[in-house]
Scaffold this active site. Structure first.
Site, PDB file in Angstrom:
ATOM      1  N   GLY A  28     -19.090  -5.694  -1.684  1.00  0.00           N
ATOM      2  CA  GLY A  28     -19.739  -5.060  -2.827  1.00  0.00           C
ATOM      3  C   GLY A  28     -19.365  -5.745  -4.125  1.00  0.00           C
ATOM      4  O   GLY A  28     -18.308  -6.373  -4.230  1.00  0.00           O
ATOM      5  N   GLY A  30     -19.422  -4.920  -8.408  1.00  0.00           N
ATOM      6  CA  GLY A  30     -19.656  -3.944  -9.456  1.00  0.00           C
ATOM      7  C   GLY A  30     -19.446  -4.546 -10.825  1.00  0.00           C
ATOM      8  O   GLY A  30     -19.252  -5.763 -10.969  1.00  0.00           O
ATOM      9  N   GLY A  31     -19.474  -3.689 -11.831  1.00  0.00           N
ATOM     10  CA  GLY A  31     -19.327  -4.159 -13.202  1.00  0.00           C
ATOM     11  C   GLY A  31     -17.958  -4.732 -13.491  1.00  0.00           C
ATOM     12  O   GLY A  31     -17.814  -5.621 -14.335  1.00  0.00           O
ATOM     13  N   VAL A  35     -15.582  -6.068  -4.421  1.00  0.00           N
ATOM     14  CA  VAL A  35     -14.857  -5.301  -3.412  1.00  0.00           C
ATOM     15  C   VAL A  35     -14.879  -6.097  -2.111  1.00  0.00           C
ATOM     16  O   VAL A  35     -15.947  -6.513  -1.644  1.00  0.00           O
ATOM     17  CB  VAL A  35     -15.487  -3.914  -3.197  1.00  0.00           C
ATOM     18  CG1 VAL A  35     -14.682  -3.131  -2.160  1.00  0.00           C
ATOM     19  CG2 VAL A  35     -15.546  -3.136  -4.512  1.00  0.00           C
ATOM     20  N   LYS A  49     -10.547  -3.786  -4.216  1.00  0.00           N
ATOM     21  CA  LYS A  49     -11.336  -4.074  -5.421  1.00  0.00           C
ATOM     22  C   LYS A  49     -10.522  -4.999  -6.312  1.00  0.00           C
ATOM     23  O   LYS A  49      -9.398  -4.686  -6.702  1.00  0.00           O
ATOM     24  CB  LYS A  49     -11.677  -2.786  -6.179  1.00  0.00           C
ATOM     25  CG  LYS A  49     -12.516  -3.034  -7.428  1.00  0.00           C
ATOM     26  CD  LYS A  49     -12.807  -1.750  -8.188  1.00  0.00           C
ATOM     27  CE  LYS A  49     -13.866  -0.928  -7.527  1.00  0.00           C
ATOM     28  NZ  LYS A  49     -14.320   0.207  -8.390  1.00  0.00           N
ATOM     29  N   ASP A 191     -20.253   9.345 -13.261  1.00  0.00           N
ATOM     30  CA  ASP A 191     -21.086   8.245 -12.750  1.00  0.00           C
ATOM     31  C   ASP A 191     -21.520   8.531 -11.320  1.00  0.00           C
ATOM     32  O   ASP A 191     -21.486   7.650 -10.452  1.00  0.00           O
ATOM     33  CB  ASP A 191     -20.331   6.925 -12.833  1.00  0.00           C
ATOM     34  CG  ASP A 191     -21.251   5.706 -12.684  1.00  0.00           C
ATOM     35  OD1 ASP A 191     -22.468   5.852 -12.929  1.00  0.00           O
ATOM     36  OD2 ASP A 191     -20.770   4.621 -12.325  1.00  0.00           O
TER      37      ASP A 191
END
Length: 359
Positions: A28, A30-31, A35, A49, A191
């Site tokens: 993954g 993300g911002g 991950v 992460k 979120d």
């Protein structure tokens, strides 16, 4: 020696390592970072992460990273992703979490199996576990195909998978229970969206990614946002959070949950963002979602009422808590009268008859 490249790959001459963890594959992005699926020294799988190298010297990003570790460590709940440790290795900040060998709710809603796209889905995947397994297998097969190494992203579909009502409620009520547990411990998620809900192989949901959480304590309300600053995802954000994320309360999470329930039941998002953050935030202030039954006529009217109450523009008109939303859904599930509207004597009799048909 270890190096952190611009695309966040941590490597040695022989294997990708991060301290005592072996990095296996990126699962993954993300911002704040990527991950990885990793493995500890005993062979157990974990999710790691890693903070982006370009963000490593940003105090705000580092504090948010640390906040996520702090928040998740104080929330021991079966439907909240567990955190094992936050550490640093040669200047690399990383977070070690529970590894979920499944999908996100976003994957389940947006992706299709070959059987579905071929029109032969009818009896191929009778349950959620089989569907998750099929989606995972097909994703693995796609990842193993030779390519040019560049990531491509297809335009996001406007119509998504519509899950059966009972399947939806089974997942959603567990998410509600986890979010209320966080609220009871002074944590607002801020979120909540399909991409932040993980699904285990059997369909059991886990709420994840508390990087934007607001933490309340007896001393003060701690938040990484300032007045007038917006954090979160607009398509799942309450109108008041779109104005300012600092002073929202748990009813903002109620609204976000309403957006998720709307999509699971209708196959459409309640609000389509244009990408212009300022314009979208303004539009959200007066936005009225379409009636769910206008999209999915098979939905029961009571379920529509519950969804629309969670999505009221004014926080005062929404459910006062996630528990209240969850309670109404449980009433609906049992065929009882819901609290989302005044009930007439005729409706009371009707509900009583439906619950006791055999009598």
């Amino acid at each position: 020696s270890l190096e952190l490249s611009t695309d966040n790959v941590v490597s040695t001459q022989f294997a990708q390592m991060l301290g005592k963890y072996r990095l296996l594959s990126v699962i993954g992005t993300g911002g704040m970072g990527k991950v990885w699926k990793g493995q500890d020294r005993y062979g157990n799988f974990v999710a790691i992460k890693v903070l982006h190298s370009t963000e490593a010297n940003s105090d705000a990003q580092l504090k948010r990273f640390q906040r996520e570790a702090e928040v998740m460590s104080r929330l021991p709940h079966r439907n909240i992703c567990r955190i094992f440790e936050m550490s640093e290795f040669e200047g690399i900040q990383y977070l070690v979490m529970e590894y979920v060998d499944g999908l996100t709710l976003a994957d389940l809603l947006y992706e299709r199996t070959g059987a579905e796209t071929g029109g032969s889905m009818a009896k191929a995947l009778p349950d959620l576990k089989s569907l998750i397994s099929a989606l995972r297998q097909e994703r693995t097969s796609r990842d193993e195909l030779p390519g040019d190494g560049e990531e491509t992203s297809a335009p996001r579909a406007k119509e998504t998978r519509v899950l059966p009502v009972e399947q939806t409620l089974s997942i959603f009520l567990k998410v509600c229970d986890a979010v209320q547990f966080a609220h009871d411990h002074g944590v607002l998620h801020r979120d909540l969206k399909p991409g932040n809900i993980l699904l285990r192989e059997d369909g059991e949901p886990l709420v994840a990614d508390f990087g934007l959480a607001k933490v309340s304590s007896s001393e003060s309300a701690q938040s990484l946002s300032i007045s007038g600053h917006v954090v979160g995802t607009l398509e799942n954000m309450s109108p008041e959070q779109a104005e300012s994320s600092k002073d929202v309360d748990e009813r903002a999470d109620v609204y976000a949950l309403g957006t998720i329930l709307f999509q699971m039941l209708t196959g459409h998002r309640h609000f389509e963002a244009t990408g212009n953050i300022v314009a979208d935030a303004q539009a959200l202030q007066t936005h009225e979602p379409p009636r769910p039954r206008s999209i999915n006529p098979k939905l029961d009217s009571d379920l529509e009422i519950i969804v629309l109450k969670a999505l009221r523009n004014s926080p005062a008109e929404r459910y006062r808590s996630v528990t209240a939303l969850e309670s109404d859904l449980q009433h609906y599930r049992r065929g009882e009268v819901i609290a989302a509207r005044p009930v007439s004597a005729l409706e009371l009799v009707k509900k009583l008859v439906l619950r006791n048909r055999s009598v």
